[in-house]
Scaffold this active site. Structure first.
Site, short mmCIF file in Angstrom:
data_model
loop_
_atom_site.label_atom_id
_atom_site.label_comp_id
_atom_site.label_asym_id
_atom_site.label_seq_id
_atom_site.Cartn_x
_atom_site.Cartn_y
_atom_site.Cartn_z
N GLY A 60 -20.17 45.47 -12.26
CA GLY A 60 -21.10 46.50 -12.70
C GLY A 60 -21.88 47.14 -11.56
N ARG A 100 -13.11 54.15 -5.28
CA ARG A 100 -12.04 53.18 -5.57
C ARG A 100 -11.14 53.78 -6.65
NH1 ARG A 100 -14.06 47.37 -6.84
NH2 ARG A 100 -11.84 47.02 -6.47
N GLN A 200 -15.44 35.79 -6.32
CA GLN A 200 -16.54 36.30 -7.17
C GLN A 200 -16.95 35.30 -8.25
OE1 GLN A 200 -13.79 38.08 -6.45
NE2 GLN A 200 -14.22 40.27 -6.31
N ASP A 241 -12.05 46.16 -15.88
CA ASP A 241 -12.23 47.36 -15.06
C ASP A 241 -11.78 48.58 -15.84
OD1 ASP A 241 -12.01 45.04 -12.97
OD2 ASP A 241 -13.05 46.72 -12.02
N LYS A 252 -9.57 42.16 -12.90
CA LYS A 252 -9.34 41.38 -11.68
C LYS A 252 -8.06 40.56 -11.79
CE LYS A 252 -10.15 39.77 -7.74
NZ LYS A 252 -10.31 40.68 -6.58
#
Lengths: 343, 343
Positions: A60, A100, A200, A241, A252
């Site tokens: 986020g 991105r 992450q 995403d 991911k």
């Protein structure tokens, strides 16, 4: 000013995500947190875009950063003639949104209010920075409150004293979900896949959960399939995403094989997020590939012999048949009927 | 002395696996290779056992090390009276074989010849060390030649210019398979999962393959499920820490979810190894759990916040329905009919 980030873990507070102040945007470097708490300081919106491309923040984070980037763009353009100002703002929004490839659609949506506000300020630029900054906070609040709703629907699926498995960093939803567990005295356990190559899951998700005083265990990315059965996981959840209208989840790398294992064991997999109208089906999604060199190291230490290549697709695709439900701010939807969300 | 390790990669040469010399056993520290080439020096068989428990070497390494450990035990006991010598050797064999709970059955089998030779030398200890050392080399050769046969059967399933995916460190079989590819001018590509938390895939498998001049790419452990489809993998292969007679494969954590993904995509999964008669079914296998602290670090660097737990099951179980074939020294068997191997 109302703030929807109250009571959440350190890295979910706006100041520790991305923050405009006096002609600069600072972004918490999530690549190194919690080992180090450092901010990347950006003096231009181009630097913000570069920081996004370099994954200084992710999940986020970019959606707050993109708006703080817009505030900065307004600051940068403050003395330009009207026409040039408008041109500058348009270009800046484009630059920021396209940082991105995989997240462009969501970024365009996220930046809309600040973009509009910035353009509206073209005539009178006196308080433009403050006005756009206010829009950025409003937008962040809106996003957080929306995810609070998502978390509430997901929370309904968490059994008392249940065990949750996560992938990557579910961000605000995870924070809100943990806040709900605390409020309901529900002593859940959480198992986080570490999420290579950036860790992450270990660095961010586990730290957020720990920060909020909840029992949390990290496993490596080769373990979820086996551990979800062994440890009687009640549900597997991840953010996304992108959620395409035909029910595919782009998230991911690793999400697919975790969803597959959950399906094998009969454990529900809930994806949190809002379906992306921009992606009517999976064919319009471009899967980002990143520098393979990142795969042949871990926490900055080389893991293999010189001459061995690395390959790094950032995301994977989980098909609807492996997804139990898409948890949105309006409730839980079947991945096979996402149009209903927009009805 | 005949040596079956000729022409294989550096770490597959006996001297670089485990080696007895002048009252000491040195074991290549596979935990740090290829970043550093260091040996752990053991002055007693107890130290060898400890090194095995600490995973200084793994995969096929312990089966050479256990015999070098027996040579060392003979050296240690060289001046004891006969009865005490026999007692010492028996105890030493037990200590060495039980270094790691999951591999006990295979270790007992591996140590048999050296153990018998050591006991036979009880009467006349003059050349005992040399004789048992010779037995250790003979045993290593036997093992290597056996795995050369396994590799030949597996090689038959590798298409010309095909792509192979590996898990953990297939050791000698991988070395032999690569030698066969070279001999047959078959320019295969190999994709290695890195295999957290020790990175055996990145550090060992990929390095062996690179050492032998073959195209090799490392991916992180969350990628195999997606990448095996994306990169048109022709076959997935792993070794096994145990193959039970009812067709279950016990192998490095991660094997299960890779096998599951291969099955989903219709990619064959071949397990290399010899079925373990000692395990008539999966119920007799004890899955080792190791220190969770190892999971919350990578290459020695902490990956999460203080207070976050780690969980580390070393192995997982892949059921027969996800296995295309067990590749042995006598050919390829169905996991549903392993008794045939012993007929």
């Amino acid at each position: 000013m109302f703030r929807a980030d109250k009571g959440l873990a350190f890295i979910l507070q706006y100041e520790n995500v991305a923050w405009y102040e006096e002609g600069k945007v600072r972004i918490l470097d999530r690549r190194i947190y919690p080992l180090e708490t450092k901010y990347v300081e950006c003096k231009t919106h181009i630097e913000v875009s570069k920081a996004l491309a370099d994954m200084v923040t992710q999940s986020g984070g970019p959606y707050i950063a993109v708006n703080m980037g817009m505030v900065l763009a307004v600051y940068e353009a403050k003395n330009l003639p009207k026409d040039e100002y408008i041109e500058f703002i348009k270009k800046a929004a484009h630059t920021l949104c396209y940082s991105r490839p995989t997240t462009v659609a969501n970024m365009i949506k996220a930046v809309e209010r600040c973009y509009r506000t910035a353009l509206e300020a073209a005539e009178n630029r006196e308080n433009a920075v403050q006005v756009v900054f206010k829009a950025a906070i409003d937008e962040a609040n809106k996003k957080y409150q929306r995810y609070e709703k998502v978390a509430k629907y997901l929370y309904e699926k968490v059994p008392k004293e249940g065990t949750i498995m996560t992938q990557c960093f579910g961000e605000t939803v995870i924070g809100m979900l943990m806040r709900l567990c605390k409020e309901n005295d529900n002593n859940v356990k959480v198992i986080c896949a570490e999420t290579r190559p950036y860790f992450q899951g270990a660095r961010l998700t586990a730290s957020v959960i720990r920060d909020m005083g909840i029992d949390v265990t990290v496993i490596t990315d080769n373990m979820p399939g086996y551990v979800m059965k062994l440890k009687n996981v009640d549900l597997f959840t991840s953010a996304a995403d992108a959620i395409t209208m035909d029910g595919h989840v782009v998230n991911k790398i690793g999400t697919f094989q975790m969803a597959l294992a959950a399906h094998y064991w009969g454990i529900p997999y809930f994806t949190t997020g809002i379906p992306n109208k921009e992606h009517q089906d999976i064919s319009s999604v471009k899967i980002e590939e990143r520098d393979g060199e990142f795969v042949t190291q871990a926490m900055g230490v080389k893991t293999t012999m010189e001459g061995v290549k690395g390959f790094y697709p950032s995301f994977d695709i989980t098909p609807p048949k492996l997804i139990s439900g898409i948890v949105t701010d309006k409730g839980i939807y079947s991945p096979y009927n996402l149009n209903k969300y927009y009805e």
